[in-house]
Each structure stands twice: as C-alpha cells, then as structure tokens.
Design a protein around this motif. Structure first.
Motif, mmCIF file in Angstrom:
data_model
loop_
_atom_site.group_PDB
_atom_site.id
_atom_site.type_symbol
_atom_site.label_atom_id
_atom_site.label_comp_id
_atom_site.label_asym_id
_atom_site.label_seq_id
_atom_site.Cartn_x
_atom_site.Cartn_y
_atom_site.Cartn_z
ATOM 1 N N ASP A 29 4.286 5.615 2.165
ATOM 2 C CA ASP A 29 4.061 4.000 2.328
ATOM 3 C C ASP A 29 3.055 3.750 3.470
ATOM 4 O O ASP A 29 2.758 4.794 4.287
ATOM 5 C CB ASP A 29 5.161 3.335 2.818
ATOM 6 N N GLY A 30 2.131 2.783 3.244
ATOM 7 C CA GLY A 30 1.331 2.769 4.193
ATOM 8 C C GLY A 30 1.008 1.009 4.509
ATOM 9 O O GLY A 30 1.901 0.232 4.041
ATOM 10 N N GLU A 31 -0.016 0.631 5.341
ATOM 11 C CA GLU A 31 -0.250 -0.502 5.832
ATOM 12 C C GLU A 31 -1.074 -1.248 4.829
ATOM 13 O O GLU A 31 -1.851 -0.582 3.859
ATOM 14 C CB GLU A 31 -0.836 -0.763 7.291
ATOM 15 N N ARG A 32 -1.055 -2.639 4.852
ATOM 16 C CA ARG A 32 -2.120 -3.269 3.780
ATOM 17 C C ARG A 32 -3.549 -2.603 4.435
ATOM 18 O O ARG A 32 -3.815 -2.546 5.451
ATOM 19 C CB ARG A 32 -2.153 -4.518 4.229
ATOM 20 N N GLN A 33 -4.530 -2.578 3.368
ATOM 21 C CA GLN A 33 -5.830 -2.061 3.911
ATOM 22 C C GLN A 33 -6.784 -3.094 4.051
ATOM 23 O O GLN A 33 -7.027 -4.094 3.395
ATOM 24 C CB GLN A 33 -6.302 -1.312 2.574
ATOM 25 N N ALA A 34 -7.616 -2.812 5.182
ATOM 26 C CA ALA A 34 -8.918 -3.659 5.296
ATOM 27 C C ALA A 34 -9.841 -3.356 4.353
ATOM 28 O O ALA A 34 -10.323 -2.109 4.061
ATOM 29 C CB ALA A 34 -9.517 -3.626 6.875
ATOM 30 N N ALA A 35 -10.295 -4.310 3.502
ATOM 31 C CA ALA A 35 -11.394 -3.863 2.132
ATOM 32 C C ALA A 35 -12.586 -4.363 2.626
ATOM 33 O O ALA A 35 -13.048 -5.274 2.905
ATOM 34 C CB ALA A 35 -10.533 -4.598 1.148
ATOM 35 N N LYS A 36 -13.510 -3.478 1.859
ATOM 36 C CA LYS A 36 -14.725 -3.943 1.628
ATOM 37 C C LYS A 36 -15.119 -3.734 0.070
ATOM 38 O O LYS A 36 -14.386 -3.184 -0.673
ATOM 39 C CB LYS A 36 -15.658 -2.818 2.617
ATOM 40 N N PRO A 37 -16.126 -4.347 -0.292
ATOM 41 C CA PRO A 37 -16.268 -4.425 -1.775
ATOM 42 C C PRO A 37 -16.420 -3.227 -2.382
ATOM 43 O O PRO A 37 -17.463 -2.322 -1.699
ATOM 44 C CB PRO A 37 -17.573 -5.624 -1.872
ATOM 45 N N ASP A 53 -3.226 -0.825 -2.926
ATOM 46 C CA ASP A 53 -2.307 -1.831 -2.890
ATOM 47 C C ASP A 53 -2.860 -2.882 -3.844
ATOM 48 O O ASP A 53 -4.448 -2.801 -4.177
ATOM 49 C CB ASP A 53 -2.191 -2.496 -1.572
ATOM 50 N N HIS A 54 -1.964 -3.733 -4.414
ATOM 51 C CA HIS A 54 -2.846 -4.725 -5.411
ATOM 52 C C HIS A 54 -2.368 -6.194 -5.276
ATOM 53 O O HIS A 54 -1.282 -6.339 -4.476
ATOM 54 C CB HIS A 54 -2.004 -4.543 -6.948
ATOM 55 N N GLY A 55 -3.548 -7.081 -5.133
ATOM 56 C CA GLY A 55 -3.292 -8.352 -4.814
ATOM 57 C C GLY A 55 -3.896 -9.294 -6.169
ATOM 58 O O GLY A 55 -4.513 -8.731 -6.879
ATOM 59 N N HIS A 56 -3.212 -10.571 -5.899
ATOM 60 C CA HIS A 56 -3.770 -11.519 -6.829
ATOM 61 C C HIS A 56 -3.945 -12.914 -6.397
ATOM 62 O O HIS A 56 -2.994 -13.633 -5.929
ATOM 63 C CB HIS A 56 -2.489 -11.678 -7.818
ATOM 64 N N ASP A 57 -5.471 -13.479 -6.472
ATOM 65 C CA ASP A 57 -5.665 -14.506 -5.878
ATOM 66 C C ASP A 57 -5.822 -15.774 -7.169
ATOM 67 O O ASP A 57 -6.362 -16.854 -6.906
ATOM 68 C CB ASP A 57 -7.298 -14.603 -5.307
ATOM 69 N N GLY A 58 -5.631 -15.359 -8.487
ATOM 70 C CA GLY A 58 -5.735 -16.222 -9.511
ATOM 71 C C GLY A 58 -4.427 -17.185 -9.785
ATOM 72 O O GLY A 58 -3.511 -17.273 -8.757
ATOM 73 N N ASP A 59 -4.546 -18.034 -10.871
ATOM 74 C CA ASP A 59 -3.463 -18.809 -10.960
ATOM 75 C C ASP A 59 -2.526 -18.282 -12.405
ATOM 76 O O ASP A 59 -1.749 -19.275 -12.751
ATOM 77 C CB ASP A 59 -4.043 -20.142 -10.986
ATOM 78 N N ALA A 116 0.717 -1.147 -0.098
ATOM 79 C CA ALA A 116 -0.068 -0.028 0.002
ATOM 80 C C ALA A 116 1.045 1.408 0.002
ATOM 81 O O ALA A 116 1.841 1.580 0.781
ATOM 82 C CB ALA A 116 -0.573 -0.089 1.194
ATOM 83 N N HIS A 117 0.622 2.040 -0.817
ATOM 84 C CA HIS A 117 1.039 3.747 -0.719
ATOM 85 C C HIS A 117 -0.003 4.518 -1.234
ATOM 86 O O HIS A 117 -1.098 4.136 -1.686
ATOM 87 C CB HIS A 117 2.109 3.725 -1.559
#
Ligand code: GTQ
Length: 350
Positions: A180-188, A150-156, A107-108
């Motif tokens: 810079d920051g911390e990983r965010q708690a996310a809602k849809p 921040d960006h994440g990836h749950d795919g394959d 996160a930033h």
C-alpha cells in the motif's frame, strides 16, 4: 502408445516408504504431465456479455462502498479452472472495474503487470508511476510491475474498464504480492505525445532514451487511425492487426502478456491460427461472431471472450457495412515445443 504401470501396481509398503522420503514414482503420472500429442487445457472457451455484466457491476456500486472494496471489480472467471481461482486462462486474469464519480481507489503497487482497457464513461483517470493518464473509451493504459497506481474520477457518470493482469501466472510462481502507498502527486503523462510519430524517437544528443515503459497510455484514437491506415494501405491484407509495443525498442509493451488491436473489414471472416497460449478478445466497436470448435459467441461492443490455446478460431464481422474493432491479449509468443517464455526473473521485487 505403451500402457504404463499404475501406482496400485506397486506394493503398499514401497509406496509408503517413498512418500516418507518425499519421493514419487514418475511413470504412473507421466501421461498427465506430458499428455500425448497436445496439452489438456483447463481453459474453456467462455463469453462474458457486457449487457449481463453491467447491471451486476452497477449493483456492486450500490452494495459495496469503494472504501470497503479498494478495487470494485467483478472478475471474469473461467469455469474450466473453477470460478474461485479467479482466472480467465492459465496466465490471464480479467476484471471489470467500476469507479463512481468522486471515488478514489487508493495507491498500491504489486508484482503482477496490469493493463486497463477503458469500456465506458468519461472523467476518470489512473495515475501510474506519478503520471496522470486520462481514461477514454478504447484506450489501453499500462500499469507495469512495481509501479504505484491509484484511480480517481472527476466526471459525473460511472466509469468502467477491463483490467487484464498476468496475476495467475505470477501467483503460480509464488511471486504475487502488493504494497500500500500514499496518494501520488501527479504530472500529466506525455509518452503518447513523445512517441506519436512512429519511426521517430526523441534523441537527446546522440543517445536514444531507454525507458522500460516510455508510453503508458495508448489512446484509442491513435490505434484506430493506425488500423484504418493499414487497412487502406493494404487492401488485400487479411489480418489488419497492430501490436502494442514499447516505441523505443519495438518489443512488446509489457514482458509477460502481449496486446494487439484488430480491425475486421465489413463482412470479413478472419481465420485465426492455433497458438499455444490462450487468447482473450474484447470487442471495442461493432459486432462480431467468434467461432471455436462447435461453439459460437455473438459479440456486441464491450463483450469479452476467452479462447483456449492449441485451437484455431474464426472471427466474423456481423456487419456488411461497418468495420469491427477488437483488442486481444495473449502470451507474446507461442511457446515453442521445448521452451517456456515465462519471464519471472523480470518481475520487480518491491
Ligand atoms: O486496479 O490496481 O482488477 O490491483 C485487480 C487487482 C485491479 C487495480 C484488479 C488490482 C487492480
């Protein structure tokens, strides 16, 4: 046009004394800052074919772990500005970003505005201001100035997207930096559902909501359907084009660059008028040719090109049977003869 006196026409002692006082005579430099009749752009018409870029980006995935890159991006740099400047045009930065399965780009937040245009792969998401935005091909996702992301990836399989930022302009204004920051708690993210019906706005009691960025994710399925509907409703319309806007105000979705999606009908040749700012064009579906002055770029899906301002250009759908879809970004309005539209005062101060 009057020939103006040169610097060398002035006595050396006078030039020396001016410099010591931090003074510069205008007349020897006047024509370079105010050239006659039209600007002298550094931006060159440039084509970045995805087929050439993709293997190099995937190789970056093998060479550099995400922890050592933070953002694993190949920058689409315009040779007219010098590759080291990392800019596509005076105002625009472009980068192709790769995220591999399981990776996380931390996160930033920063002063420049960004958008993502998803190019390939499923399963990645970006969290913007606490809203989790899934990424599907063709989606446009905003990362406005000052919002954590921040960006994440749950795919394959690898996911690739195009980053468009107003970084060169904000950098030029000496206003570009990040925190810079911390990983965010996310809602849809739900902006695209709240605003799915054009012309109808959520109105708690009798006050309309006013949110700077009410919609972060513009799904390609909705944009494509809007273009198809426009093409069907107005069969004689040449420019089947829509703008990405703030659905509450109708103004551009972000306040420095403007974003558009365009459909070329089968076999269509579309003449695009000269505009003052440079334009970037990214092909989402189909095949097209971009022509500008004596250059031609054969664009395949996922290709990107940059066209300098003050020059008309032409887009031709290479297929006689299928439509072609592209997105483009530019400064939101033409710069009028005397006014600049730069909006530095709108940038967040973190
Ligand atoms: O994903 O946050 O291409 O901060 C350049 C700078 C992407 C990002 C870029 C960035 C990002």
């Amino acid at each position: 046009m009057q020939q103006l006196a040169r610097l060398e026409d002035l006595p050396a002692d006078y030039r020396e004394e001016l410099a010591q006082q931090n003074l510069v005579p205008l007349w020897p430099n006047l024509r370079s800052v105010l050239p006659p009749d039209k600007p002298l752009p550094n931006t060159r018409a440039t084509h970045w074919p995805y087929a050439a870029l993709r293997p190099l980006l995937l190789r970056a995935g093998e060479l550099t772990p995400i922890e050592k890159a933070e953002r694993r991006v190949l920058v689409l740099a315009n040779p007219g500005h010098g590759l080291e400047k990392m800019q596509a045009s005076a105002a625009m930065y472009l980068g192709m970003q790769l995220l591999l399965p399981g990776e996380w780009a931390p996160a930033h937040r920063h002063t420049p505005n960004a958008v993502r245009m998803i190019v390939e792969g499923e399963g990645a998401y970006t969290t913007v201001g606490g809203e989790k935005c899934p990424m599907h091909r063709g989606d446009l996702i905003l990362t406005p100035t000052g919002l954590w992301h921040d960006h994440g990836h749950d795919g394959d399989a690898p996911v690739v997207w195009l980053d468009v930022l107003d970084l060169p302009l904000v950098h030029y204004l000496e206003a570009s930096y990040h925190v810079d920051g911390e990983r965010q708690a996310a809602k849809p993210a739900h902006g695209e559902r709240l605003h799915a019906q054009g012309g109808i706005l959520p109105t708690p009691f009798f006050e309309r909501r006013k949110t700077a960025y009410p919609m972060l994710r513009y799904p390609w399925t909705q944009t494509r359907a809007a273009l198809e509907a426009l093409a069907a409703a107005e069969p004689a319309l040449d420019a089947v084009q829509v703008s990405y806007v703030n659905p509450q105000t109708g103004a551009d979705a972000q306040n420095i660059l403007g974003y558009y999606a365009l459909m070329l009908r089968p076999g269509q040749t579309l003449k695009l008028p000269a505009r003052s700012p440079a334009t970037v064009c990214h092909l989402i579906e189909g095949a097209a040719e971009a022509r500008i002055q004596d250059q031609q770029f054969a664009l395949s899906a996922a290709d990107t090109c940059c066209l300098p301002g003050y020059t008309p250009w032409v887009l031709v759908n290479s297929s006689a049977d299928a439509p072609a879809f592209s997105s483009s970004s530019t400064k939101p309005r033409c710069i009028a003869s005397w006014a600049s539209t730069s909006r530095d005062s709108d940038q967040a101060h973190l």
